[in-house]
Write a protein that holds these residues in place. Sequence first.
Motif, PDB file in Angstrom:
ATOM      1  N   GLU A  29       0.819  -1.420   0.193  1.00 53.70           N
ATOM      2  CA  GLU A  29      -0.029  -0.146  -0.209  1.00 53.70           C
ATOM      3  C   GLU A  29       0.878   1.330   0.043  1.00 53.70           C
ATOM      4  N   TYR A  30       1.979   1.299   0.422  1.00 52.69           N
ATOM      5  CA  TYR A  30       2.900   2.482   0.610  1.00 52.69           C
ATOM      6  C   TYR A  30       4.234   2.480  -0.125  1.00 52.69           C
ATOM      7  N   ALA A  31       4.900   1.367  -0.219  1.00 49.87           N
ATOM      8  CA  ALA A  31       6.085   1.469  -0.944  1.00 49.87           C
ATOM      9  C   ALA A  31       5.788   1.497  -2.614  1.00 49.87           C
ATOM     10  N   GLY A  32       6.567   2.429  -3.216  1.00 49.48           N
ATOM     11  CA  GLY A  32       6.592   2.560  -4.491  1.00 49.48           C
ATOM     12  C   GLY A  32       7.039   1.321  -5.389  1.00 49.48           C
ATOM     13  N   ARG A  92     -10.875   0.604  -2.892  1.00 49.05           N
ATOM     14  CA  ARG A  92      -9.914   1.557  -2.584  1.00 49.05           C
ATOM     15  C   ARG A  92     -10.284   2.839  -3.198  1.00 49.05           C
ATOM     16  N   ASP A  93     -10.718   2.675  -4.560  1.00 47.11           N
ATOM     17  CA  ASP A  93     -11.164   3.938  -5.146  1.00 47.11           C
ATOM     18  C   ASP A  93     -12.521   4.622  -4.567  1.00 47.11           C
ATOM     19  N   ALA A  94     -13.235   3.641  -4.254  1.00 47.68           N
ATOM     20  CA  ALA A  94     -14.642   4.229  -3.467  1.00 47.68           C
ATOM     21  C   ALA A  94     -14.247   4.697  -2.137  1.00 47.68           C
ATOM     22  N   SER A  95     -13.257   4.225  -1.434  1.00 45.41           N
ATOM     23  CA  SER A  95     -12.988   4.826  -0.126  1.00 45.41           C
ATOM     24  C   SER A  95     -12.355   6.261  -0.431  1.00 45.41           C
ATOM     25  N   PHE A  96     -11.526   6.383  -1.243  1.00 45.71           N
ATOM     26  CA  PHE A  96     -10.841   7.593  -1.606  1.00 45.71           C
ATOM     27  C   PHE A  96     -11.927   8.801  -2.059  1.00 45.71           C
ATOM     28  N   ALA A  97     -12.677   8.391  -2.845  1.00 46.55           N
ATOM     29  CA  ALA A  97     -13.912   9.101  -3.657  1.00 46.55           C
ATOM     30  C   ALA A  97     -14.655   9.595  -2.162  1.00 46.55           C
ATOM     31  N   LEU A  98     -14.822   9.015  -1.147  1.00 48.05           N
ATOM     32  CA  LEU A  98     -15.613   9.771  -0.136  1.00 48.05           C
ATOM     33  C   LEU A  98     -14.649  10.524   0.792  1.00 48.05           C
ATOM     34  N   GLY A  99     -13.604  10.720   0.520  1.00 48.17           N
ATOM     35  CA  GLY A  99     -12.527  11.368   1.191  1.00 48.17           C
ATOM     36  C   GLY A  99     -11.630  10.927   2.523  1.00 48.17           C
ATOM     37  N   ALA A 100     -11.822   9.731   2.155  1.00 51.59           N
ATOM     38  CA  ALA A 100     -10.822   9.185   3.354  1.00 51.59           C
ATOM     39  C   ALA A 100      -9.324   9.084   3.005  1.00 51.59           C
ATOM     40  N   LYS A 148      -5.374   7.803   3.335  1.00 53.53           N
ATOM     41  CA  LYS A 148      -4.700   6.540   2.903  1.00 53.53           C
ATOM     42  C   LYS A 148      -4.821   5.419   4.362  1.00 53.53           C
ATOM     43  N   TRP A 149      -4.479   5.871   5.298  1.00 55.91           N
ATOM     44  CA  TRP A 149      -4.528   5.049   6.583  1.00 55.91           C
ATOM     45  C   TRP A 149      -6.153   4.462   6.675  1.00 55.91           C
ATOM     46  N   GLN A 150      -7.019   5.451   6.655  1.00 56.96           N
ATOM     47  CA  GLN A 150      -8.309   4.994   6.815  1.00 56.96           C
ATOM     48  C   GLN A 150      -8.742   4.206   5.772  1.00 56.96           C
ATOM     49  N   THR A 151      -8.365   4.190   4.613  1.00 58.97           N
ATOM     50  CA  THR A 151      -8.739   3.347   3.394  1.00 58.97           C
ATOM     51  C   THR A 151      -8.165   1.887   3.676  1.00 58.97           C
ATOM     52  N   VAL A 152      -6.909   1.926   4.081  1.00 53.40           N
ATOM     53  CA  VAL A 152      -6.256   0.586   4.440  1.00 53.40           C
ATOM     54  C   VAL A 152      -6.915  -0.111   5.745  1.00 53.40           C
ATOM     55  N   SER A 153      -7.059   0.685   6.684  1.00 54.99           N
ATOM     56  CA  SER A 153      -7.621  -0.013   7.939  1.00 54.99           C
ATOM     57  C   SER A 153      -9.104  -0.173   7.986  1.00 54.99           C
ATOM     58  N   ARG A 154      -9.835   0.470   7.380  1.00 52.94           N
ATOM     59  CA  ARG A 154     -11.395   0.447   7.278  1.00 52.94           C
ATOM     60  C   ARG A 154     -11.880  -0.379   6.125  1.00 52.94           C
ATOM     61  N   SER A 155     -11.183  -0.341   5.065  1.00 60.19           N
ATOM     62  CA  SER A 155     -11.738  -0.865   3.795  1.00 60.19           C
ATOM     63  C   SER A 155     -10.991  -2.176   3.223  1.00 60.19           C
ATOM     64  N   VAL A 156      -9.668  -1.884   3.191  1.00 60.23           N
ATOM     65  CA  VAL A 156      -8.766  -3.084   2.782  1.00 60.23           C
ATOM     66  C   VAL A 156      -8.645  -4.189   3.725  1.00 60.23           C
TER      67      VAL A 156
END
Length: 291
Positions: free
Chosen positions: A101-104, A176-184, A186-194
Amino acid sequence: MNIFHDANRKQIAGRRRTDWLLHILFVTATSIGVIALCALLIDILLDGVTRLQPDLFTNFPSRKADGSGMKSALVGTIYMLLIMAPVSFIFGVGAAIYLEEYAGKNRFTRIIQLNISTLAGVPSIVYGILGLALFVRLLALDKSLIAGALTMTLLVLPIIIVSAQEAIRSVPKSRRDASFALGATKWQTVSRSVMPSAIPGILTGVILAMSRAIGETAPLVMIGALTYVAYLPEGLKDSFTVVPIQVYNWLSKPQVEFQELAASGIIVLLALLLLMNFSAILLRNKYQKNV
């Protein structure tokens, strides 16, 4: 036309004959493995079932087979798992989250990923040598419970990282895209969605890695785990033993009674492995229903 039809019939007949021969080969190879495994299990059950008594779990090891048990080995195995499980989960899952999720996605990350995948297939004795050099000598932890647990943590970390990465990678990108679209974030997306979707696969990988660790002997022998311990470890710096080492100790003795004790120890170890694998299936099914 008849010539072409005859050629096609011969080709089809040849393919069917090849398929049949391969089918017979595969069935034979599978049958040999299953029959050998069943014969081994039956032999172990016949030798060890008579020794499966309460004294086996309540007595300490003894030089006399009649009063010998595996209390210290069983408790040592449980203590080692209690140390290994949280440490390996935190570092293994944390590394998987960072890599996915974080490393390039660059050359350095690919090198790390290749090394982790390679380490997952390294023989366990290599981890024993590493644990001996790092924990026993460099950190001066001696032949202690904490040194054994940390050595076994090194053994299972690559397995946990790879399985956790596969579980995280299986989560659809649309989530992930849906979480980002709701304004979450990165960490909120990882912890609550992924993670809620990936946790069944992660837990399955962790428990299966733990079940592999409790059956390993070579790394613990390398760091100096004792084959005869007639007491329970009271602290992290105390000496210890585990069930595989206790079984090895009994097998090294020529008396028939000790061979029976070793067979009973193998039955107990197999029961632990089956229990852990069954719990992995239950946890995976439970979380999959809740996702």
